[in-house]
Design a protein around this motif. Sequence first.
Motif, PDB file in Angstrom:
ATOM      1  N   ARG A 154       0.847  -1.184   0.000  1.00 38.28           N
ATOM      2  CA  ARG A 154       0.000   0.000   0.000  1.00 38.28           C
ATOM      3  C   ARG A 154       0.881   1.232   0.000  1.00 38.28           C
ATOM      4  N   HIS A 155       0.484   2.223  -0.777  1.00 36.52           N
ATOM      5  CA  HIS A 155       1.198   3.490  -0.870  1.00 36.52           C
ATOM      6  C   HIS A 155       0.463   4.507  -0.013  1.00 36.52           C
ATOM      7  N   TRP A 156       1.153   5.061   0.997  1.00 37.19           N
ATOM      8  CA  TRP A 156       0.578   6.018   1.928  1.00 37.19           C
ATOM      9  C   TRP A 156       1.281   7.364   1.773  1.00 37.19           C
ATOM     10  N   HIS A 157       0.538   8.461   1.995  1.00 33.81           N
ATOM     11  CA  HIS A 157       1.212   9.749   2.194  1.00 33.81           C
ATOM     12  C   HIS A 157       2.082   9.578   3.439  1.00 33.81           C
ATOM     13  N   SER A 158       3.224  10.188   3.456  1.00 30.17           N
ATOM     14  CA  SER A 158       4.122  10.056   4.622  1.00 30.17           C
ATOM     15  C   SER A 158       3.426  10.537   5.890  1.00 30.17           C
ATOM     16  N   GLY A 159       2.719  11.651   5.814  1.00 31.14           N
ATOM     17  CA  GLY A 159       2.009  12.188   6.981  1.00 31.14           C
ATOM     18  C   GLY A 159       0.885  11.288   7.445  1.00 31.14           C
ATOM     19  N   CYS A 160       0.155  10.688   6.509  1.00 31.21           N
ATOM     20  CA  CYS A 160      -0.927   9.771   6.877  1.00 31.21           C
ATOM     21  C   CYS A 160      -0.367   8.547   7.597  1.00 31.21           C
ATOM     22  N   TRP A 161       0.765   8.029   7.124  1.00 29.46           N
ATOM     23  CA  TRP A 161       1.379   6.870   7.789  1.00 29.46           C
ATOM     24  C   TRP A 161       1.855   7.249   9.186  1.00 29.46           C
ATOM     25  N   GLN A 162       2.406   8.440   9.351  1.00 28.56           N
ATOM     26  CA  GLN A 162       2.880   8.871  10.667  1.00 28.56           C
ATOM     27  C   GLN A 162       1.718   9.029  11.644  1.00 28.56           C
ATOM     28  N   ARG A 163       0.535   9.393  11.150  1.00 29.25           N
ATOM     29  CA  ARG A 163      -0.641   9.585  12.002  1.00 29.25           C
ATOM     30  C   ARG A 163      -1.602   8.398  11.953  1.00 29.25           C
ATOM     31  N   ARG A 164      -1.120   7.232  11.547  1.00 29.19           N
ATOM     32  CA  ARG A 164      -1.991   6.078  11.342  1.00 29.19           C
ATOM     33  C   ARG A 164      -2.708   5.630  12.601  1.00 29.19           C
ATOM     34  N   ASP A 165      -2.101   5.788  13.777  1.00 29.66           N
ATOM     35  CA  ASP A 165      -2.745   5.347  15.016  1.00 29.66           C
ATOM     36  C   ASP A 165      -3.842   6.297  15.460  1.00 29.66           C
ATOM     37  N   ALA A 166      -3.908   7.492  14.900  1.00 30.37           N
ATOM     38  CA  ALA A 166      -4.941   8.462  15.259  1.00 30.37           C
ATOM     39  C   ALA A 166      -6.208   8.280  14.425  1.00 30.37           C
ATOM     40  N   ARG A 167      -6.182   7.343  13.472  1.00 30.55           N
ATOM     41  CA  ARG A 167      -7.349   7.120  12.615  1.00 30.55           C
ATOM     42  C   ARG A 167      -8.476   6.481  13.405  1.00 30.55           C
ATOM     43  N   PRO A 168      -9.717   6.751  13.042  1.00 30.15           N
ATOM     44  CA  PRO A 168     -10.850   6.093  13.706  1.00 30.15           C
ATOM     45  C   PRO A 168     -10.784   4.585  13.531  1.00 30.15           C
ATOM     46  N   SER A 169     -11.309   3.837  14.501  1.00 30.65           N
ATOM     47  CA  SER A 169     -11.192   2.388  14.453  1.00 30.65           C
ATOM     48  C   SER A 169     -12.010   1.769  13.319  1.00 30.65           C
ATOM     49  N   GLY A 170     -13.028   2.448  12.826  1.00 23.49           N
ATOM     50  CA  GLY A 170     -13.851   1.894  11.743  1.00 23.49           C
ATOM     51  C   GLY A 170     -13.225   2.032  10.384  1.00 23.49           C
ATOM     52  N   ALA A 171     -12.137   2.797  10.272  1.00 24.95           N
ATOM     53  CA  ALA A 171     -11.506   2.992   8.971  1.00 24.95           C
ATOM     54  C   ALA A 171     -10.820   1.713   8.544  1.00 24.95           C
TER      55      ALA A 171
END
Length: 102
Positions: A82-99
């Motif tokens: 999977r290709h992630w934005h660098s910032g999105c990967w750094q903030r991955r634990d802050a994502r809602p659990s339903g994502a």
Amino acid sequence: MPSRRRPSKHARPHVPLDVTRLQGGATREEAYRGRAWTVRSVSGASASRAYLCPGCQQDIAPGTPHVVVWPADGVGGLGDRRHWHSGCWQRRDARPSGASYR
């Protein structure tokens, strides 16, 4: 007067192979949702096509630096990258659990 010719390639000293450079950057392991993931940074120069970031569901435009992530346990194939934005990967634990991770 000295010769201007380059020495033969067979006479030059051996330069060891740089595996990190061949892989396109340094890889590292990081954890996400209780699983180990291999993460590799991709420079903007080598990002030649668009990808959909699973973190924000937005396009990663060609030429944009980002990261490629795949399971570290080796299970799966190329389709599991999977290709992630660098910032999105750094903030991955802050994502809602339903994502969902696509």
